[in-house]
Design a protein around this motif. Sequence first.
Motif, PDB file in Angstrom:
ATOM      1  N   PRO A 141     -87.646  74.662  32.468  1.00 33.43           N
ATOM      2  CA  PRO A 141     -86.880  73.413  32.346  1.00 33.43           C
ATOM      3  C   PRO A 141     -85.446  73.616  31.886  1.00 33.43           C
ATOM      4  CG  PRO A 141     -88.473  73.637  30.569  1.00 33.43           C
ATOM      5  CD  PRO A 141     -88.778  74.728  31.535  1.00 33.43           C
ATOM      6  N   ARG A 144     -83.860  74.802  34.987  1.00 31.33           N
ATOM      7  CA  ARG A 144     -84.310  73.989  36.120  1.00 31.33           C
ATOM      8  C   ARG A 144     -84.623  74.873  37.331  1.00 31.33           C
ATOM      9  NH1 ARG A 144     -83.903  68.672  35.569  1.00 31.33           N
ATOM     10  NH2 ARG A 144     -83.682  68.289  37.818  1.00 31.33           N
ATOM     11  N   THR A 157     -83.153  67.973  42.907  1.00 35.21           N
ATOM     12  CA  THR A 157     -83.191  67.369  41.571  1.00 35.21           C
ATOM     13  C   THR A 157     -84.468  66.575  41.356  1.00 35.21           C
ATOM     14  OG1 THR A 157     -80.784  67.177  41.602  1.00 35.21           O
ATOM     15  CG2 THR A 157     -81.961  65.851  39.980  1.00 35.21           C
ATOM     16  N   ASP A 161     -87.808  67.179  38.979  1.00 37.96           N
ATOM     17  CA  ASP A 161     -88.194  66.184  37.978  1.00 37.96           C
ATOM     18  C   ASP A 161     -89.652  65.763  38.148  1.00 37.96           C
ATOM     19  OD1 ASP A 161     -85.552  66.309  37.239  1.00 37.96           O
ATOM     20  OD2 ASP A 161     -84.984  64.410  38.186  1.00 37.96           O
TER      21      ASP A 161
END
Length: 228
Positions: A141, A144, A157, A161
């Motif tokens: 995280p 990412r 993105t 998520d």
Amino acid sequence: MKTILLIEDDVTISELQRDYLEISGFKVDMAPDGEKGLQMSLSGTYDLIILDLMLPKLNGFEVCKKIREKKNIPILMVSSRREDIDVIRGLGLGADDYITKPFKPAELVARVKAHMARYDRLIGTTGTKNEIHIRGLRIEPDTRKVFVDETETMLTTKEFDLLYFLANHPNHVFSKDHLFEKIWGIDAMGDMQTVTVHIRKIREKIESNSADPTYIETVWGTGYRFKG
């Protein structure tokens, strides 16, 4: 000051959108066609890209695909076409949201602010979360990044998520409504097919056989569950 790249070939529309965005405190660069927009998006530093679908020289689908190969910043796709297949294709190529013309400039500004705020919250938590290791899958995280059997796979993105949220709650069943509200926000453009498209794209990237997934399981009539 946040900087936005506006890729739109209609001068009247682009100038109106630019004026509203600048009044709201954003810096706006403009590109009149797909080729110029792609060049600027890859060479410049932007916080969000507003991308029209029907562009000369290179259409919005191709521009979105090429941007996503290099960057994961928010992309808001704009089009006068309302067909579901265009929405699905745009989201599948990595667009974070899809807004249909005509729309009020204030709505565009609201969407831009919402996506930027959500992105800032996600990237502003460096050092506060732990990596997730589940079988051959590793999710970082802080950076990412996602690795499958130690090979990095590129997620958009929203794909990241969604995967991180599910993996952070293993064996819990979430409805499509819940996932859409959690990842895109209650005021976002789209519907439950948005979740379906993103789940399919994630499976294609992390599963050895997306038709028989080992990570994200479909719970028919209910939603999805990450198998811990």
